[in-house]
Motif scaffolding. Structure first.
Motif, PDB file in Angstrom:
ATOM      1  N   TYR A  86      -4.570 -82.899-159.472  1.00  0.00           N
ATOM      2  CA  TYR A  86      -4.003 -82.646-158.156  1.00  0.00           C
ATOM      3  C   TYR A  86      -3.310 -83.868-157.572  1.00  0.00           C
ATOM      4  O   TYR A  86      -2.298 -83.739-156.885  1.00  0.00           O
ATOM      5  N   ILE A  90       0.497 -84.132-156.155  1.00  0.00           N
ATOM      6  CA  ILE A  90       0.803 -84.681-154.827  1.00  0.00           C
ATOM      7  C   ILE A  90       1.856 -85.781-154.935  1.00  0.00           C
ATOM      8  O   ILE A  90       2.812 -85.820-154.152  1.00  0.00           O
ATOM      9  N   ARG A 114       3.510 -76.362-153.760  1.00  0.00           N
ATOM     10  CA  ARG A 114       2.868 -77.055-152.632  1.00  0.00           C
ATOM     11  C   ARG A 114       1.856 -76.148-151.938  1.00  0.00           C
ATOM     12  O   ARG A 114       0.774 -76.590-151.544  1.00  0.00           O
ATOM     13  N   ASN A 118      -2.131 -76.942-151.844  1.00  0.00           N
ATOM     14  CA  ASN A 118      -2.840 -77.044-150.570  1.00  0.00           C
ATOM     15  C   ASN A 118      -4.015 -76.077-150.505  1.00  0.00           C
ATOM     16  O   ASN A 118      -5.067 -76.394-149.938  1.00  0.00           O
ATOM     17  N   THR A 121      -6.849 -77.467-152.615  1.00  0.00           N
ATOM     18  CA  THR A 121      -7.441 -78.703-152.088  1.00  0.00           C
ATOM     19  C   THR A 121      -7.909 -78.538-150.644  1.00  0.00           C
ATOM     20  O   THR A 121      -8.126 -79.522-149.939  1.00  0.00           O
ATOM     21  N   ASN A 122      -8.049 -77.265-150.225  1.00  0.00           N
ATOM     22  CA  ASN A 122      -8.640 -76.938-148.926  1.00  0.00           C
ATOM     23  C   ASN A 122      -7.914 -77.562-147.740  1.00  0.00           C
ATOM     24  O   ASN A 122      -8.545 -78.099-146.830  1.00  0.00           O
ATOM     25  N   GLN A 123      -6.584 -77.472-147.764  1.00  0.00           N
ATOM     26  CA  GLN A 123      -5.803 -77.965-146.632  1.00  0.00           C
ATOM     27  C   GLN A 123      -5.758 -76.898-145.539  1.00  0.00           C
ATOM     28  O   GLN A 123      -6.310 -75.808-145.676  1.00  0.00           O
ATOM     29  N   LYS A 124      -5.097 -77.186-144.446  1.00  0.00           N
ATOM     30  CA  LYS A 124      -5.064 -76.278-143.298  1.00  0.00           C
ATOM     31  C   LYS A 124      -4.382 -74.961-143.662  1.00  0.00           C
ATOM     32  O   LYS A 124      -3.282 -74.956-144.228  1.00  0.00           O
ATOM     33  N   ASP A 127      -0.685 -74.596-142.811  1.00  0.00           N
ATOM     34  CA  ASP A 127       0.264 -75.265-143.705  1.00  0.00           C
ATOM     35  C   ASP A 127       0.463 -74.459-144.982  1.00  0.00           C
ATOM     36  O   ASP A 127       1.580 -74.367-145.510  1.00  0.00           O
ATOM     37  N   ILE A 128      -0.625 -73.898-145.481  1.00  0.00           N
ATOM     38  CA  ILE A 128      -0.562 -73.097-146.696  1.00  0.00           C
ATOM     39  C   ILE A 128       0.319 -71.868-146.474  1.00  0.00           C
ATOM     40  O   ILE A 128       1.230 -71.577-147.263  1.00  0.00           O
TER      41      ILE A 128
END
Length: 300
Positions: A86, A90, A114, A118, A121-124, A127-128
């Protein structure tokens, strides 16, 4: 379009605008092209370029080189994503600005990568979903390419991690139908020349993983076998470590024989080493330790 190439060639040949455009177009048309970037018709532009010993493609060389570079970077990022590197993904994506990508398939690929990165990798969630909305609402708004299915996949992964199971089921159900039941579409994608079979493998693996997490071992096994066969058909090994590991986990949950489980773990480890996938190596070791521990308890 690099108009500077055109102007430099005209000046190199010591041709005035009047001389160059004679019999082709007005000087005003040529002047607007050189000074204001107003591109004339393709017929006129072809004739002007021919008189300079150029082709229209020569004016796009910088753009073509940039597109080729972005394509190589995105394809590398896609393979890194399959390998669970990952940080590597990035690093690649952070150096690419999507608004600078002119070729729509590459822009769609960027947003898919992207968005899925995301999600994994448990992003917001906001955003996803922004990235996937670029695909579903704009770049593939008619939902005719595999990128729609990949956007569904990323959405399913996100909702599964948010433990919103109804929404995750909705998206993974769409993908399962696409892979297994809609055979014509699947065959069309696999026959495509753009390595889309790798994206089919992405759909297969994550759906198999999700089915297993829900206790649907039969469906998971069906997808795992499909993925392994696809890897064999196309001589690709990126997903084999993860597919074999999933097969081993399924075999344990399905109370298969120790011999079969051990063989699957050994296969997963061997393919992980071939692909330098240290993440799977660690997971195999952990699974083996837990399995042997449970087996010893049962034998006591």
């Amino acid at each position: 379009m690099n108009i500077g190439v055109f102007i430099s060639k005209r000046k190199e040949l010591k041709l005035s605008q009047v001389k160059l455009c004679e019999g082709i177009c007005t000087q005003a048309t040529l002047s607007k092209f050189e000074n204001n970037g107003r591109v004339p018709s393709l017929t006129i532009l072809n004739k002007l370029c021919a008189r300079l010993g150029l082709t229209v493609d020569d004016l796009y060389q910088d753009s073509m080189a940039s597109t080729a570079k972005i394509r190589d970077l995105l394809n590398k990022a896609e393979k890194e994503l399959m390998m669970e590197d990952y940080q590597g993904v990035i690093d690649i994506l952070s150096g690419i600005k999507p608004d600078k990508i002119e070729f729509i398939p590459l822009k769609t690929q960027f947003y898919y990568l992207r968005g899925l990165l995301n999600a994994l990798t448990n992003q917001k969630p906001v955003d996803i979903m922004f990235d996937f909305s670029q695909i579903l609402d704009d770049l593939d708004d008619k939902h005719q390419t595999i990128f729609t299915q990949l956007a569904y996949l990323g959405s399913g992964v996100m909702y599964a991690r948010e433990q919103q199971n109804d929404k995750a089921d909705f998206y993974f159900g769409k993908i399962y139908h696409y892979i297994v039941e809609n055979k014509k579409n699947t065959e069309d994608v696999i026959d495509d020349k753009d390595n889309h079979y790798l994206r089919i493998l992405t759909l297969i693996f994550f759906t198999a993983e999700y089915d297993a997490s829900k206790g649907n071992i039969k469906c998971s096994d069906k997808l795992v076998k499909m993925g392994i066969n696809l890897c064999a058909d196309y001589h690709v090994t990126y997903y084999l470590p993860r597919l074999k590991l999933q097969a081993a986990q399924n075999a344990i949950n399905d109370n298969k024989s120790e011999k079969e489980i051990t063989a699957l773990m050994n296969d997963a480890l061997a393919f992980a080493r071939i692909n330098n996938n240290q993440v799977v190596e660690i997971r195999v070791a952990a699974l083996r330790t837990q399995y042997e521990k449970n087996t010893n308890k049962e034998n006591v």
